[in-house]
Design an enzyme around this catalytic site. Structure first.
Site, short mmCIF file in Angstrom:
data_model
loop_
_atom_site.label_atom_id
_atom_site.label_comp_id
_atom_site.label_asym_id
_atom_site.label_seq_id
_atom_site.Cartn_x
_atom_site.Cartn_y
_atom_site.Cartn_z
N ARG A 172 0.82 -1.22 0.00
CA ARG A 172 0.00 0.00 0.00
C ARG A 172 0.85 1.27 0.00
O ARG A 172 0.45 2.29 0.57
CB ARG A 172 -0.94 0.03 1.20
N ARG A 227 -6.36 11.10 -6.41
CA ARG A 227 -7.61 10.36 -6.23
C ARG A 227 -8.80 11.32 -6.39
O ARG A 227 -9.81 10.97 -7.01
CB ARG A 227 -7.62 9.73 -4.84
N ASP A 241 -6.53 -3.11 -7.66
CA ASP A 241 -7.10 -3.76 -6.47
C ASP A 241 -7.41 -5.21 -6.77
O ASP A 241 -7.74 -5.56 -7.91
CB ASP A 241 -8.37 -3.04 -6.00
N ARG A 254 -3.50 6.59 1.04
CA ARG A 254 -4.07 7.80 1.63
C ARG A 254 -3.19 8.51 2.64
O ARG A 254 -3.50 9.62 3.06
CB ARG A 254 -5.43 7.48 2.27
N TYR A 301 -14.57 -12.40 -0.46
CA TYR A 301 -15.29 -11.15 -0.78
C TYR A 301 -16.45 -11.40 -1.72
O TYR A 301 -17.52 -10.80 -1.60
CB TYR A 301 -14.32 -10.13 -1.40
#
Ligand code: CP3
Length: 348
Positions: free
Chosen positions: A24, A37, A74, A28, A151
């Protein structure tokens, strides 16, 4: 390419200073990521806009000088390419249309149809292969079938993967059909990333730790083995990093059983244990606790030295034990790299 530090470590070379990157690393905690973004509008648009996805991939390379860049995308793009609806709820995480029965699984698209959706990702890889500095390796990735299945079945992240375990235990044929479909799609996706210029690929099995007993062999080891064998047949010499997160004892022998060139470990095991039991089979990646990127200070410095020292007798890629968090301080990333790269003389 042969002298890129990451490629040397993955080929089994013991280096004085290990190559370093972070899970990552585009994210953010970086103001420049948040700006790009915002320009994209939302996370999925960022993933599917090659110029912007390449830009955020390059940001941490420019700022910190990592030895590797990981494609910005992703793991949940594969379910989307197989036909699931996918969206992200701010502050909560991903949502997908859940798969509850055999009909839903049989209705998924075939593995070779995934390129229709995923073509922009390959374009991002092509841009990066052109634009990355010559000493920085490019890593492609995908989720491992079990993690992706958790998921897809639940339609969201779950703390204990209960819906996926329930389908596995109640309708094993349906579950196995889903695993097979994801495995085939993952092979196609990773193979296309390599064709586009990825030099290494990593398979993220974030929820491998919830597979116990025979399930670990059947749903963590076997799919990894199939994916790696297919990739090695099509792309000899391209190394694969496997990350069966929180596998514990399952890390032992994982490289031998799956053919992975490197096993990434989380920070629930000590580096001494991993050096003894995992690094004996080849390269290990890890395993600084991501919390140090928030707290910093002497504890960070001590732990970076500790990890480097524990792994110094074999091939090692320095990384965190899991992704860096949005509350991390970029200055701590710089401190981590400075500490890792200080000369051994200064360290002792
Ligand atoms: O490592 C990198 O920098 C490459 C890019 C990357 C992302 N996700 C970007 C991302 C990679 C390799 C992933 C993998 C991923 N995605 C995993 C496996 C690794 C792990 O963390 O265990 C999983 C389980 C996912 C699924 C996913 N994507 C979740 C659960 C979330 C929401 C959690 C969160 O942090 O908000 C995402 C979103 C996501 N993927 C973000 C990023 C940078 C945050 C999105 C944003 O900008 O709002």
């Amino acid at each position: 390419m042969a002298d890129k530090l990451l490629m040397r470590a993955l080929a089994g070379e013991t280096l004085d200073v290990p190559p370093a990157w972070m899970m990552r690393q585009a994210g953010r905690y970086l103001p420049e990521y948040k700006a790009t973004r915002a320009q994209a509008g939302d996370f999925l648009s960022l993933c599917y806009t090659p110029d912007l996805a390449a830009e955020v991939t390059l940001q941490p390379i420019r700022r910190f000088g990592f030895d590797a860049a990981i494609l910005f995308a992703d793991i949940l793009l594969v379910p989307q390419a197989l036909g699931a609806d996918l969206w992200f709820v701010t502050g909560e995480g991903p949502r997908l249309s859940p798969l509850t029965d055999r009909a839903g699984i049989d209705g998924l698209r075939s593995a070779d149809a995934v390129h229709d959706t995923l073509n922009p990702i390959y374009e991002t890889v092509r841009i990066l292969a052109r634009e990355l500095p010559s000493d920085v390796a490019l890593i492609g990735f995908a989720g491992a079938p079990w993690t992706v299945a958790t998921y897809m079945i639940a339609g969201r992240g779950t703390p204990d993967q209960a819906p996926a375990h329930a389908l596995k235990d109640s309708d094993r044929d349906a579950f196995d059909a889903l695993m097979a479909r994801i495995t085939e799609a993952t092979i196609e996706y990773l193979s296309a990333q390599i064709d586009a210029g990825a030099e290494v690929v990593k398979v993220f099995d974030s929820w491998a730790g919830s597979l116990k007993g025979n399930d670990f062999a059947r749903y963590a080891v076997d799919p990894a083995k199939r994916i790696i064998a297919a990739l090695k047949a099509r792309h000899p010499g391209v190394p694969v990093i496997a990350f069966p997160r929180e596998a514990g004892q399952g890390y032992v022998g994982f490289a031998r059983e799956t053919g992975a060139d490197c096993v990434a470990i989380d920070n629930s095991v000590t580096p001494e244990w991993a050096a003894e039991h995992v690094q004996r089979d080849g390269c290990v990646q890890g395993n600084l606790a991501p919390g140090h990127m928030v707290t910093g200070g002497q504890a960070l410095v001590d732990e970076v030295r500790h990890i480097r020292e524990a792994f110094r007798r074999g091939p090692h890629v320095f990384n965190l034990g899991h992704g860096i968090t949005p509350d991390a301080d970029p200055d701590n990333v710089s401190l981590m790299l400075e500490t890792l790269r200080e000369t051994r003389g200064a360290q002792e």
